[in-house]
Write an enzyme that holds these catalytic residues in place. Structure first.
Site, short mmCIF file in Angstrom:
data_model
loop_
_atom_site.label_atom_id
_atom_site.label_comp_id
_atom_site.label_asym_id
_atom_site.label_seq_id
_atom_site.Cartn_x
_atom_site.Cartn_y
_atom_site.Cartn_z
N SER A 43 0.84 -1.20 0.00
CA SER A 43 0.00 0.00 0.00
C SER A 43 0.88 1.26 0.00
O SER A 43 1.68 1.45 -0.93
CB SER A 43 -0.96 -0.07 1.20
N ASP A 53 -9.46 -5.75 -4.30
CA ASP A 53 -8.58 -4.78 -3.64
C ASP A 53 -9.00 -3.35 -3.93
O ASP A 53 -9.47 -3.01 -5.02
CB ASP A 53 -7.15 -5.01 -4.16
N HIS A 80 -7.59 -6.04 0.18
CA HIS A 80 -6.36 -5.25 0.31
C HIS A 80 -5.32 -5.89 1.23
O HIS A 80 -4.22 -5.37 1.36
CB HIS A 80 -6.72 -3.85 0.83
#
Length: 290
Positions: A101, A239, A266
């Site tokens: 991320s 995601d 995610h």
């Protein structure tokens, strides 16, 4: 072998863990998400240490690292500098990077400073363009129940993103696009104490869906062709970092590969941990030999 301690960086000290220091494979540094989160949820990746040293660290301002009050520290350039200082302190001449991320934002920005000795990068659920991330979340909102979507949009417009109704609506979003495990793991709930919302708000903003912080203009897509080492782009089928955008990043990066975790959102390293370790481990082993 395991060690932990603190490293002096610009603005304070960061806490680190080093697993299997004497392993033969090239070390991998894990770059956690956020900004202002911690490496807490990524601890399962220490299983990569059967083949190589694995380094975790909590970025300054969160987790077990110092939490200085100087808000000028919360900018990407300082986090890039911090990563370089961690490498230097641990004498990591050659490394792999595994960012998740926001950790991919950091990994890309660091690689574009052209450091020596980066053998490969794994971009897990990447955010390499704040504008594209924002566009994807707008599309994701359209997949939510109408009432939930309208609450999120309304609270953003009214500036009430700290309200209880907004919190409940984002919990629905999270069940769709962040972590689809049901029930949500109790140990993950415990990790909230490691976060620092101030860092997130300054760099990203009060909402996941609209970027108002100092990362608002971040977009390195035009420079992905400059990353010279092997790269792997991965994401979950559901995601926030959508498969479409993740694959797009991969097409911009010469010689890269792309993988989708079919049963994840995610957090595939939590939702499909064995598969995540297999895919990541195989890529790192292959990159070791190059």
């Amino acid at each position: 072998m395991f060690e932990e301690g603190f490293i002096d960086v610009t603005g304070g000290r960061v806490w680190y863990q080093l697993f299997n220091k004497n392993a033969k494979g090239t070390p991998v540094i894990i770059l956690h998400g956020g900004p202002g989160s911690s490496c807490y949820s990524l601890q399962g990746l220490k299983d990569l240490a059967k083949d190589r040293p694995v380094i975790f660290y909590d970025q300054l301002g969160c987790g077990k690292s110092d939490r200085p009050s100087d808000t000028s520290l919360w900018r990407i350039e300082r986090f890039v500098e911090e990563l370089a200082q961690v490498r230097q302190a641990l004498n990591l001449e050659e490394v792999h990077l595994l960012g998740h991320s926001w950790g991919t934002t950091l990994a890309a920005a660091y690689c574009l400073t052209r450091p020596s000795g980066v053998k490969s990068v794994i971009f897990s659920s990447p955010c390499l363009s704040a504008p594209l991330w924002e566009q994807d979340q707008r599309r994701n909102l359209e997949k939510l129940p109408n009432e939930t979507k309208e609450i999120i949009i309304s609270c953003e417009e009214k500036g009430t993103t700290d309200s209880e109704e907004y919190k409940k609506a984002t919990e629905v979003f999270n069940k769709y696009f962040v972590c689809r495990l049901d029930p949500y793991p109790e140990w993950l709930k415990q990790g909230s104490k490691n976060r620092n919302p101030e860092v997130y708000n300054i760099m990203w903003g009060p909402s996941e869906f609209t970027v108002l912080g100092n990362l608002k203009e971040f977009d390195c897509t035009a420079r992905l062709k400059e990353i010279p080492c092997p790269t792997l782009f991965t994401c979950g089928r559901f995601d926030e970092a959508t498969p479409e955008t993740t694959q797009y990043y991969s097409t911009l990066t010469p010689g890269s590969s792309f993988h989708v975790y079919e049963h994840s959102a995610h957090m595939p390293y939590v939702e499909e941990p064995e598969e995540f370790l297999r895919v990541s481990g195989d890529f790192l082993k292959k990159s070791d030999s190059l």
